[in-house]
Design an enzyme around this catalytic site. Structure first.
Site, short mmCIF file in Angstrom:
data_model
loop_
_atom_site.label_atom_id
_atom_site.label_comp_id
_atom_site.label_asym_id
_atom_site.label_seq_id
_atom_site.Cartn_x
_atom_site.Cartn_y
_atom_site.Cartn_z
N ARG A 59 0.78 -1.26 0.19
CA ARG A 59 0.04 0.04 0.15
C ARG A 59 0.98 1.45 0.13
NH1 ARG A 59 -1.80 2.20 4.71
NH2 ARG A 59 -2.02 0.43 5.36
N TYR A 112 -17.12 14.29 -15.59
CA TYR A 112 -17.66 12.66 -15.06
C TYR A 112 -18.39 12.69 -14.58
CZ TYR A 112 -16.91 7.43 -14.44
OH TYR A 112 -17.00 6.49 -15.25
#
Ligand SMILES: *Cc1c(COP(=O)(O)O)cnc(C)c1O
Length: 403
Positions: A59, A112
């Site tokens: 991560r 978007y």
């Protein structure tokens, strides 16, 4: 090749981000691991303290992900990039890193859909307010700025009307007012548009689209210009956790090798298709930045290296004609998304923009007969033949599907 920075874009697509790895593979290995062993307690401590370069936990960083990130940063002309699990994770990371309660965001109305929803729901709940503007009208952007404006966020070309926003002009407004300009460059890819060259501060992408280009990955990326911003954003992404995984990074990096080639073909075929559509009697208007009739043709020529692979057009027959068209094409697949090697077709009024309602659609310039194409890399004659098949049937009453 002394320096990758000195090479042409096509060369960078093939070589950028790739380093030396054990055994000398020419492509970065897929380091499909969640964690990395420390050589000793002291080594682990040094990595955590940032005194030594290395990897701790995927991560926080991984060589396969980093290779893709370095490639995108290089192509955009940025400093470093942060790979995200989706385009929306990239959008969220940017707003989480840049805004706090009480801030104002100026966002283009042609953004978007889920980006608009994120601003209107989660960011709003956190006390960040958004002003939506027509970013193709620079005065409207200027007038929306207030003392609390922290971010100006644009997409150009906008979706689905393909209106163009002046990146350089809006960057000047942003900087005069101490705010930052974020550009979602998904529709163009760095092959066709480099927002940093026109003053943008942050560039992001849904890599799901042109960067990967093969419709088999969901991914996003944020590109920044300096180390300080990079560290700040990395911290935020690490906390939010919206990272991409090594395998998807590998696929995107693989896709990027053909980015320059693919974009060339997307542009060339889309240009031919736009001209074909413009001459068809069932079509009333074609929205495509490559056509001299586009209202911002000159601006598009200034900031874009090509017109892109997306075309929107209006059918005279309206909503029903749009549906008839889509039911009668075979090569163009009826699907949302864009930027893949395969051509796609969709009808915003009944699909991506259905939930907006008719009135809001009309305000945004999305009429009922608007059809959007993502032109793939198939032979353009096959694509035109396919559209011909759909256009022949637009007025067919038997085919009509009324919702
Ligand atoms: C698809 C898209 C996004 C969101 O990306 P995901 O990968 O689907 O999360 C953001 N911006 C634009 C312009 C897009 O086309």
């Amino acid at each position: 090749m002394e320096n990758i920075e000195d090479t042409y874009f096509e060369t960078k697509c093939v070589h950028s981000g790739i380093k030396d790895y054990e055994y000398g593979p020419v492509v970065p290995p897929i380091y499909q691991t969640s964690t990395f062993k420390f050589k000793s307690a002291a080594h682990g401590a040094a990595l955590f303290a940032g005194e030594e370069k290395g990897y701790i936990y995927t991560r926080m960083g991984n060589p396969t992900i980093e290779a893709m990130e370095d490639s995108v940063a290089e192509l955009e002309g940025g400093h470093k990039a942060l790979g995200c699990g989706s385009g929306m994770a990239a959008v969220h990371t940017v707003f989480a890193a840049l805004t706090q309660t009480g801030d104002n965001v100026i966002c283009c109305r042609a953004a978007y859909g889920p980006t608009t929803t994120l601003l209107n729901s989660i960011m709003k709940r956190y006390g960040v307010e958004t002003t939506f503007v027509d970013a193709s009208n620079i005065e409207e952007v200027q007038n929306a700025v207030n003392g609390r404006t922290r971010v100006i966020y644009i997409e150009t070309p906008g979706n689905p009307t393909l209106s163009i926003a002046d990146i350089e002009g809006i960057a000047a407004i942003a900087h005069k007012n101490g705010t930052m300009l974020v550009v979602d460059n998904t529709f163009m890819s760095p092959a066709l548009q480099k927002p940093f060259e026109f003053g943008a501060d942050i560039v992001l992408h849904s890599m799901t689209k042109f960067l990967n280009g093969h419709a088999d990955v969901i991914g996003g990326v944020v590109v920044v210009k300096d180390e300080e911003t990079y560290r700040e954003f990395r911290k935020v992404l690490n906390q939010i956790g919206g990272v991409i995984d090594p395998f998807n990074s590998f696929l995107v990096h693989r896709g990027i090798k053909t980015l320059a080639l693919r974009m060339e073909r997307h542009c060339e075929s889309a240009m031919k298709i736009a001209e074909y559509l413009e001459s068809h009697q069932a079509v009333s208007n074609v929205m495509f930045p490559g056509l001299p009739g586009h209202p911002q043709y000159r601006l598009a020529r200034k900031q874009q290296k090509g017109p892109g692979g997306l075309i929107s057009f209006k059918l005279k027959g309206g909503y029903r004609a749009g549906q008839n068209m889509m039911n009668n094409v075979k090569l163009f697949q009826l699907a949302v998304s864009l930027g893949g090697v395969e051509s796609l077709i969709q009808h915003p009024a009944s699909m991506t923009h259905a939930s907006m309602g008719r009135e809001a659609r009309s305000d945004a310039g999305i009429c009922e007969g608007l059809v959007r194409l993502s032109v793939g890399i198939e032979n353009v004659n096959d694509l035109i033949h396919d559209l011909e098949r759909g256009l022949e049937k637009v007025d067919d009453v038997r085919e009509a599907v009324m919702i």
